[in-house]
Scaffold this active site. Structure first.
Site, PDB file in Angstrom:
ATOM      1  N   ASP A  29      45.136  48.583  40.529  1.00  0.00           N
ATOM      2  CA  ASP A  29      44.312  49.172  41.588  1.00  0.00           C
ATOM      3  C   ASP A  29      45.059  50.346  42.213  1.00  0.00           C
ATOM      4  OD1 ASP A  29      41.748  47.964  43.436  1.00  0.00           O
ATOM      5  OD2 ASP A  29      43.030  49.485  44.362  1.00  0.00           O
ATOM      6  N   ASN A  86      33.721  41.183  44.452  1.00  0.00           N
ATOM      7  CA  ASN A  86      32.955  41.599  45.621  1.00  0.00           C
ATOM      8  C   ASN A  86      31.583  42.074  45.155  1.00  0.00           C
ATOM      9  OD1 ASN A  86      35.012  41.187  47.577  1.00  0.00           O
ATOM     10  ND2 ASN A  86      35.984  43.112  46.991  1.00  0.00           N
ATOM     11  N   HIS A  99      33.827  44.403  38.642  1.00  0.00           N
ATOM     12  CA  HIS A  99      35.267  44.255  38.428  1.00  0.00           C
ATOM     13  C   HIS A  99      35.754  42.975  39.091  1.00  0.00           C
ATOM     14  CE1 HIS A  99      34.356  46.813  41.875  1.00  0.00           C
ATOM     15  NE2 HIS A  99      35.361  46.218  42.498  1.00  0.00           N
ATOM     16  N   HIS A 101      39.003  41.424  40.838  1.00  0.00           N
ATOM     17  CA  HIS A 101      40.305  41.726  41.428  1.00  0.00           C
ATOM     18  C   HIS A 101      41.278  40.606  41.071  1.00  0.00           C
ATOM     19  CE1 HIS A 101      39.022  44.911  44.389  1.00  0.00           C
ATOM     20  NE2 HIS A 101      37.862  44.317  44.228  1.00  0.00           N
TER      21      HIS A 101
HETATM   22  P1  5GP Z   1      35.559  46.913  45.496  1.00  0.00           P
HETATM   23  O1  5GP Z   1      35.786  47.333  46.914  1.00  0.00           O
HETATM   24  O2  5GP Z   1      34.366  47.627  44.887  1.00  0.00           O
HETATM   25  O3  5GP Z   1      35.527  45.442  45.263  1.00  0.00           O
HETATM   26  O4  5GP Z   1      36.849  47.397  44.703  1.00  0.00           O
HETATM   27  C1  5GP Z   1      37.010  48.678  44.191  1.00  0.00           C
HETATM   28  C2  5GP Z   1      38.479  48.859  43.971  1.00  0.00           C
HETATM   29  O5  5GP Z   1      38.657  49.992  43.127  1.00  0.00           O
HETATM   30  C3  5GP Z   1      39.274  49.142  45.251  1.00  0.00           C
HETATM   31  O6  5GP Z   1      40.264  48.145  45.421  1.00  0.00           O
HETATM   32  C4  5GP Z   1      39.859  50.524  45.027  1.00  0.00           C
HETATM   33  O7  5GP Z   1      41.155  50.653  45.550  1.00  0.00           O
HETATM   34  C5  5GP Z   1      39.828  50.663  43.519  1.00  0.00           C
HETATM   35  N1  5GP Z   1      39.693  52.010  43.041  1.00  0.00           N
HETATM   36  C6  5GP Z   1      38.841  52.964  43.517  1.00  0.00           C
HETATM   37  N2  5GP Z   1      38.983  54.099  42.822  1.00  0.00           N
HETATM   38  C7  5GP Z   1      39.953  53.873  41.887  1.00  0.00           C
HETATM   39  C8  5GP Z   1      40.544  54.699  40.867  1.00  0.00           C
HETATM   40  O8  5GP Z   1      40.195  55.862  40.658  1.00  0.00           O
HETATM   41  N3  5GP Z   1      41.499  54.114  40.109  1.00  0.00           N
HETATM   42  C9  5GP Z   1      41.911  52.830  40.291  1.00  0.00           C
HETATM   43  N4  5GP Z   1      42.867  52.369  39.489  1.00  0.00           N
HETATM   44  N5  5GP Z   1      41.367  52.025  41.240  1.00  0.00           N
HETATM   45  C10 5GP Z   1      40.402  52.545  42.029  1.00  0.00           C
END
Ligand code: 5GP
Ligand code: ZN
Length: 113
Positions: A29, A86, A99, A101
């Site tokens: 992440d 999420n 995704h 985590h």
């Molecule tokens: P969500 O909030 O949708 O459950 O998680 C999305 C995750 O994607 C977040 O933890 C965020 O830090 C991660 N993320 C967002 N953009 C990028 C990116 O460009 N590269 C990587 N490796 N992670 C990302």
């Protein structure tokens, strides 16, 4: 193709990849919420768990097994970790390509905020 995680699958956006097979990709992440924080995604685009169908059962199982594999590979298998999906606004989903985590490396509070 506008999806950020599809672009990571296509290697159009760089990521620190930690695991890959035919159906899933795992990478670190970019804004880690714990000392160990990786994401496991299906290579095929699906916006979230809400869009999954019974045909996705095998893929969903692969995500979980890949999450375990990544946790072990990153050294938190013994200490413990959390696998989290999420879904939608109240859960804070910000990327609409499903995704899982993988979080570990510190005690994780329960219940989550
Ligand atoms: P969500 O909030 O949708 O459950 O998680 C999305 C995750 O994607 C977040 O933890 C965020 O830090 C991660 N993320 C967002 N953009 C990028 C990116 O460009 N590269 C990587 N490796 N992670 C990302
Ligand atoms: Zn996508």
């Amino acid at each position: 193709m506008a999806c950020l995680f599809c672009k990571i699958v296509a290697r159009e956006v760089p990521a620190q990849i930690v695991h890959e097979n035919d159906h899933v990709l795992a990478f670190k992440d970019i804004h880690p919420a714990a000392p160990t924080h990786a994401l496991v995604i299906p290579k095929r685009h699906i916006a979230g768990i809400r869009d999954a169908t019974p045909e996705d059962a095998a893929m969903l199982g692969e995500l979980m097994l890949a999450g375990r594999h990544v946790a072990e590979a990153l050294g938190v298998g013994e200490s413990g970790y959390r696998l989290v999906v999420n879904q939608g606004g109240d859960a804070g989903q910000s990327v609409f390509h499903m995704h899982l985590h993988v979080l570990g490396g510190r005690p994780l509070a329960w219940p989550p905020g």
